[in-house]
Motif scaffolding. Structure first.
Motif, PDB file in Angstrom:
ATOM      1  N   THR A 138       0.850  -1.188   0.000  1.00  0.00           N
ATOM      2  CA  THR A 138       0.000   0.000   0.000  1.00  0.00           C
ATOM      3  C   THR A 138       0.891   1.245   0.000  1.00  0.00           C
ATOM      4  OG1 THR A 138      -0.129   0.237   2.410  1.00  0.00           O
ATOM      5  CG2 THR A 138      -1.734  -1.242   1.348  1.00  0.00           C
ATOM      6  N   GLU A 140       0.499   3.676   1.990  1.00  0.00           N
ATOM      7  CA  GLU A 140       0.770   3.973   3.403  1.00  0.00           C
ATOM      8  C   GLU A 140       1.960   3.168   3.913  1.00  0.00           C
ATOM      9  OE1 GLU A 140      -1.826   5.076   7.333  1.00  0.00           O
ATOM     10  OE2 GLU A 140      -2.674   3.651   5.903  1.00  0.00           O
ATOM     11  N   GLN A 141       2.063   1.915   3.499  1.00  0.00           N
ATOM     12  CA  GLN A 141       3.215   1.118   3.888  1.00  0.00           C
ATOM     13  C   GLN A 141       4.513   1.751   3.394  1.00  0.00           C
ATOM     14  OE1 GLN A 141       1.822  -2.752   2.264  1.00  0.00           O
ATOM     15  NE2 GLN A 141       2.462  -3.620   4.219  1.00  0.00           N
ATOM     16  N   ASN A 144       5.475   4.924   5.373  1.00  0.00           N
ATOM     17  CA  ASN A 144       6.041   4.605   6.681  1.00  0.00           C
ATOM     18  C   ASN A 144       7.422   3.967   6.567  1.00  0.00           C
ATOM     19  OD1 ASN A 144       4.059   5.443   8.694  1.00  0.00           O
ATOM     20  ND2 ASN A 144       2.701   3.953   7.751  1.00  0.00           N
ATOM     21  N   MET A 183      -4.670  11.064   2.337  1.00  0.00           N
ATOM     22  CA  MET A 183      -3.471  10.386   2.844  1.00  0.00           C
ATOM     23  C   MET A 183      -2.358  11.391   3.114  1.00  0.00           C
ATOM     24  SD  MET A 183      -2.189   7.453   3.754  1.00  0.00           S
ATOM     25  CE  MET A 183      -3.336   6.273   3.036  1.00  0.00           C
ATOM     26  N   LYS A 186      -3.141  13.157   6.303  1.00  0.00           N
ATOM     27  CA  LYS A 186      -2.946  12.278   7.462  1.00  0.00           C
ATOM     28  C   LYS A 186      -1.497  12.307   7.922  1.00  0.00           C
ATOM     29  CE  LYS A 186      -3.306   7.444   8.964  1.00  0.00           C
ATOM     30  NZ  LYS A 186      -3.780   6.076   8.617  1.00  0.00           N
ATOM     31  N   TYR A 187      -0.568  12.314   6.956  1.00  0.00           N
ATOM     32  CA  TYR A 187       0.854  12.286   7.294  1.00  0.00           C
ATOM     33  C   TYR A 187       1.508  13.665   7.218  1.00  0.00           C
ATOM     34  CZ  TYR A 187       0.725   7.254   7.614  1.00  0.00           C
ATOM     35  OH  TYR A 187       0.445   5.969   8.019  1.00  0.00           O
TER      36      TYR A 187
END
Length: 332
Positions: A138, A140-141, A144, A183, A186-187
């Motif tokens: 993803t 998001e993965q 991070n 997204m 969010k970050y």
């Protein structure tokens, strides 16, 4: 031999924009060595210390941003073996027809052609024993993972996401750009100083990102050929002086196909290169591959052409280590 004509033509353009050190963009991760866009390819790319790592983004059925170069699954995964009944009438398997949980069941392999042959024959060879290493990731993965690697290695390698086929996603009832912007928020990545470029082939979406959705990061308009059907844009117009002027109103740069910048028969630069420089646009062409060289050039000549004569601001490459080594040697 690279002709001196290129240097003669470009000398008059160099004062139009400051030439900083070109950036190296790891194209789909270290895709020259490991299956594209997988987490192992990201980790390997990070260890090669490029300036950016690219993420191509599509949506799953349940609206999750996943990192895949295509809206299709069949050329880079074993979807036909795991879900043989899920192909559409055209014989293709589409990521948006599968939930994230289903996508996670698939194994990612090296890209294959219509005859199921590996496109780059000498790249990573699968023997079946390590298939669990290569899974769809993803966005998001990857955010991070890269963030933590930056922290632990004391680096600042950036993200370079591409929104794939936004019109296709909207027709399927999903707004990939809205989900992407959420997204970033969010970050806390939707910042003018974020170490990020966002890219898209669809100029309508490029304008929407900047003017309607409030994207503050770097923004690059990708350029294709009309025959590729990347969008309903007229890419011949976008490559014109007037088209580039419109692009410059919302974007920071262009991502052209390398042959759009130079005539490989005469090795002379195209008008696109000089017009883009005149507009102050960054130029990040794709894709420099050591195992798929431009016509009539070896690897060293391809690097010289790209950086020393065309003087691009960065390049997408499947081999970030090789390009970085060349650029570092030029600084000595």
């Amino acid at each position: 031999m690279i002709r001196t004509l290129i240097a003669t033509v470009l000398l008059s353009t160099l004062s139009l924009a400051a030439i900083a050190r070109p950036v190296v963009i790891a194209h789909r991760g270290a895709s020259g060595y490991l299956p594209e866009h997988t987490l192992p390819a990201v980790i390997l790319a990070h260890g090669m210390s490029p300036d950016f790592i690219e993420q191509d983004l599509v949506l799953s059925k349940d609206g999750v941003l996943v990192v895949l170069h295509d809206i299709h699954l069949d050329t880079v995964t074993n979807v036909a073996e795991v879900f043989p009944a899920r192909k559409r009438a055209d014989g293709r398997f589409y990521a948006i027809d599968f939930t994230l949980a289903e996508l996670k069941q698939l194994t990612v392999h090296e890209r294959r052609d219509a005859q199921n042959q590996q496109v780059f024959a000498n790249r990573y060879q699968h023997n079946g024993s390590n298939s669990d290493l290569f899974k769809i990731a993803t966005f998001e993965q990857q955010i991070n993972l890269i963030s933590e690697l930056n922290r632990s290695r004391g680096t600042n390698i950036g993200l370079y996401p591409e929104l794939k086929s936004p019109a296709f996603h909207r027709a399927a009832g999903q707004d990939i750009s809205q989900i992407f912007m959420a997204m970033l928020e969010k970050y806390k990545l939707n910042q003018a100083d974020a170490n990020m470029f966002v890219q898209c082939f669809d100029f309508n979406e490029t304008r929407r990102l900047r003017n309607e959705l409030g994207l503050k990061t770097g923004l690059v308009q990708l350029l294709a050929e009309n025959s590729w059907q990347e969008s309903d844009n007229d890419y011949a117009y976008l490559r014109s002086a007037q088209g580039l002027k419109e692009i410059a109103q919302v974007a920071d740069g262009i991502g052209p196909w390398l042959p759009q910048l130079v005539d490989f028969e005469t090795q002379a630069p195209t008008q696109l290169l000089m017009n883009a420089k005149a507009q102050g646009l960054k130029i990040h062409p794709y894709t420099l591959r050591a195992d798929q060289l431009p016509p009539n050039l070896n690897w060293q000549q391809a690097l010289t052409l790209t950086f020393d004569w065309l003087k691009v601001d960065g390049v997408f490459t499947d081999f970030p280590d090789k390009v970085s080594q060349y650029l570092q040697s030029k600084q000595k």
